[in-house]
Design an enzyme around this catalytic site. Sequence first.
Site, PDB file in Angstrom:
ATOM      1  N   PHE A   1     -47.743  16.044 -25.538  1.00 30.22           N
ATOM      2  CA  PHE A   1     -47.664  17.358 -26.148  1.00 30.22           C
ATOM      3  C   PHE A   1     -48.686  17.601 -27.244  1.00 30.22           C
ATOM      4  O   PHE A   1     -48.762  18.674 -27.788  1.00 30.22           O
ATOM      5  CB  PHE A   1     -46.263  17.600 -26.694  1.00 30.22           C
TER       6      PHE A   1
ATOM      7  N   ASP B   1     -39.464  11.889 -20.898  1.00 30.01           N
ATOM      8  CA  ASP B   1     -40.676  11.085 -21.005  1.00 30.01           C
ATOM      9  C   ASP B   1     -40.398   9.807 -21.789  1.00 30.01           C
ATOM     10  O   ASP B   1     -41.141   9.433 -22.689  1.00 30.01           O
ATOM     11  CB  ASP B   1     -41.802  11.903 -21.632  1.00 30.01           C
TER      12      ASP B   1
ATOM     13  N   LYS C   1     -47.103  16.075 -35.760  1.00 33.38           N
ATOM     14  CA  LYS C   1     -47.490  16.265 -34.362  1.00 33.38           C
ATOM     15  C   LYS C   1     -48.044  17.673 -34.202  1.00 33.38           C
ATOM     16  O   LYS C   1     -47.371  18.656 -34.505  1.00 33.38           O
ATOM     17  CB  LYS C   1     -46.276  16.062 -33.460  1.00 33.38           C
TER      18      LYS C   1
END
Length: 613
Positions: free
Chosen positions: A308, A422, A325
């Site tokens: 991502f 994931d 992130k």
Amino acid sequence: MASLLLCSLMLTMVSLFLGSAADAPICILCNRNRNYTSNSTYQSSLGRLISSLSSSAPATGFANGTAGEVPDRVYGLAICRGDVSPTRCAECFASVARDAAAGCPGNKGATIFYDLCHLLYSDQDFFGSYKASEFFFWNTRNASDVPTFNRLLGGLLSNLTILAAPSERRFSAGSVDFTNFEKIYGLVQCTRDLTAESCDACLRSEISDIPWCCDGRKGARVLGGSCHLRYEMSPFFNVSAAADPQPPRLPPVPANTSMPPARTPAAGVAGRSENGVNQADSLQFDLETLKLATMNFSDQNKLGEGGFGVVYKGVLSDGQLIAVKRLVTNSGQGIGELTNEVSLVAKLQHRNLVRLMGYCLQAEEKLLVYEFLPNKSLDKFLFDPFKSMELTWEKRVKIIEGIARGLLYLHEDSRLKIIHRDLKASNILLDEGMNPKIADFGLARLFGNEQSYGNTNRIAGTFGYMAPEYVMKGQISTKSDVYSFGVLLLEIVTGRKCVSIYGSNPPTDLITFIWRRWDGGNPIQVLDKAIVGGCSTEEVLRRIHIGLLCVQPDPLERPSMSFVVLMLSSHSTSLPKVVPLSSFTGMNTSTSGDTRVTSTPIDRPSHSLAPKK
Ligand SMILES: *[C@@H]1O[C@H](CO)[C@@H](O)[C@H](O)[C@H]1NC(C)=O
Ligand SMILES: *[C@@H]1O[C@H](CO)[C@@H](O)[C@H](O)[C@H]1NC(C)=O
Ligand SMILES: *[C@@H]1O[C@H](CO)[C@@H](O)[C@H](O)[C@H]1NC(C)=O
Ligand SMILES: *[C@@H]1O[C@H](CO)[C@@H](O)[C@H](O)[C@H]1NC(C)=O
Ligand SMILES: *[C@@H]1O[C@H](CO)[C@@H](O)[C@H](O)[C@H]1NC(C)=O
Ligand SMILES: *[C@@H]1O[C@H](CO)[C@@H](O)[C@H](O)[C@H]1NC(C)=O
Ligand SMILES: *[C@@H]1O[C@H](CO)[C@@H](O)[C@H](O)[C@H]1NC(C)=O
Ligand SMILES: *[C@@H]1O[C@H](CO)[C@@H](O)[C@H](O)[C@H]1NC(C)=O
Ligand SMILES: *[C@@H]1O[C@H](CO)[C@@H](O)[C@H](O)[C@H]1NC(C)=O
Ligand SMILES: *[C@@H]1O[C@H](CO)[C@@H](O)[C@H](O)[C@H]1NC(C)=O
């Protein structure tokens, strides 16, 4: 007082005092986001609440309650340190009743710490949800042998947490010998509105802050509204009161854990409903703050890159380390919807999940802010020939169980029923105690748009870990996570990457390789060389068995995570039979492994197992 003080805060203003007398506040945290006016209804509710809590807390050492009606309702709690007698507690609250309202004049919420008691109030219902690490104090003197000191301190605080979290008083204190002459004394406590699980999570998060706030210091306190801890080299608590095992007269603990109380905190974030209260504001980070923290997202600060986006290390102005992130997404979701979702995901709190501290959605940027974990990810240990030696069998067992608990929490115990999609070794981060924490959970929910069951038009997982029905038909469910978990478990036991190929007749992926050995009655050959000799054959076989159950091709045959946790934690639960490879013709699990080969094929020599010492 030979202590320094540091405040770690997100978007809240703060006032600080260093009191010398026991009855003066030692620190005060004012929430200046919402204010009341002089002589308002809120002010009078607050006054009534403080006086009622101050008078009811001393009897049992704790009280929580509310006063007034919405929108002027005030929520509050009052607590004395667990070793303090009712008389001393009453003295402390006499000071609270006198001074507290003046601590944060006009502000609707505050946390006010005295040496032996503290008060927390807010205009929002915070009961059951926790606030940790709002203040840090540390001693300026350093311990002599820091590695030994840290090991003992970590063990002490962790043991105290295990005792305190499920106990009625949410409190424990004790000591450990450091040298022949010195002991380390520690004390941990939570407020009693927390469940055992939240108390555990709260204290563990404070313990994990010690390395960066107070590394090697001969004494420190970490204070949060819902839990606090302290350690010193001299007895600072009443040893006889702390040892008192039976505190009667107390209200029953709100926790309802179905698991055995100690050591196996079943997941379950506490009480507070998701309706009504919008926590979003307190989670919001300013873009400038994050730019400053990450040096404008410089490459130097880059920690890694995932599906991502890129992750950067950052330092907030107060010294707190964070991981940011930076998402690359063109998700069609509106900012409002996203904000709502992020604040839901941020409420997922579990010791085996990486803590989401907040976010920033500003000027095209979508940023998520996480706690920083210094020991990097599991793959860095598992697949490194030297570092894998540090992963003893006991550590591996602990890591497997931790991941299972975290995943169980996502699937069943959180309200959101999140499918990770994931799960893989590089998404498991390790804290300083080598406890596993699952990263990147909720991203699919936030940015993937799909519901928990259904077909996805974008396959987003990582080959090798993806369930066959996901690879082939795009079907996701909790059972596709169970598959990934099974692959991960087998990697941890064997030390082999699922994306490599193994054997030579014909070469195959890890799962089929293990499956063949299992079918052939020789599964122990696959064990990681690094742990051979340190474990019992029976224990290893049980883990491999559980792993194979999880990677069965038919999702319906795979166990749920709650059954996995049960099988892992109980040695008496009998395990269902694994469908033998020979009888399985329906699908090719091997497609995944063959599509991406990242290292040279190896067939490691087999090892014989020495019995456990
Ligand atoms: C609340 O009052 C404080 C002063 O006590 C002030 O600094 C702050 O800006 C006010 N907050 C709001 C949201 O009005
Ligand atoms: C609040 O009430 C007090 C006493 O009743 C009075 O002296 C004061 O002026 C009032 N303040 C405001 C802002 O109305
Ligand atoms: C105290 O906290 C508990 C646990 O969250 C909650 O159920 C209870 O209603 C609170 N008590 C009062 C009097 O508000
Ligand atoms: C203790 O250690 C810290 C950092 O490790 C250092 O900055 C500090 O000066 C040391 N204090 C003393 C008194 O040696
Ligand atoms: C923590 O508890 C374990 C098990 O009871 C014990 O072996 C260990 O010595 C304790 N560690 C400390 C530092 O108290
Ligand atoms: C310590 O605790 C014991 C037991 O609760 C109590 O009898 C004693 O008075 C306490 N001592 C102090 C100094 O508070
Ligand atoms: C506690 O949990 C058990 C099993 O999950 C349930 O049967 C019981 O009713 C619960 N008790 C309360 C007080 O909620
Ligand atoms: C970050 O960028 C701003 C302008 O965009 C610049 O003023 C600042 O010096 C940069 N900071 C760093 C640490 O590179
Ligand atoms: C984990 O992190 C701690 C603190 O940063 C460090 O002391 C320790 O050596 C690390 N453990 C491993 C196995 O790298
Ligand atoms: C399984 O894979 C083999 C070789 O990769 C292929 O020949 C076979 O058709 C596949 N079977 C199914 C059911 O997809």
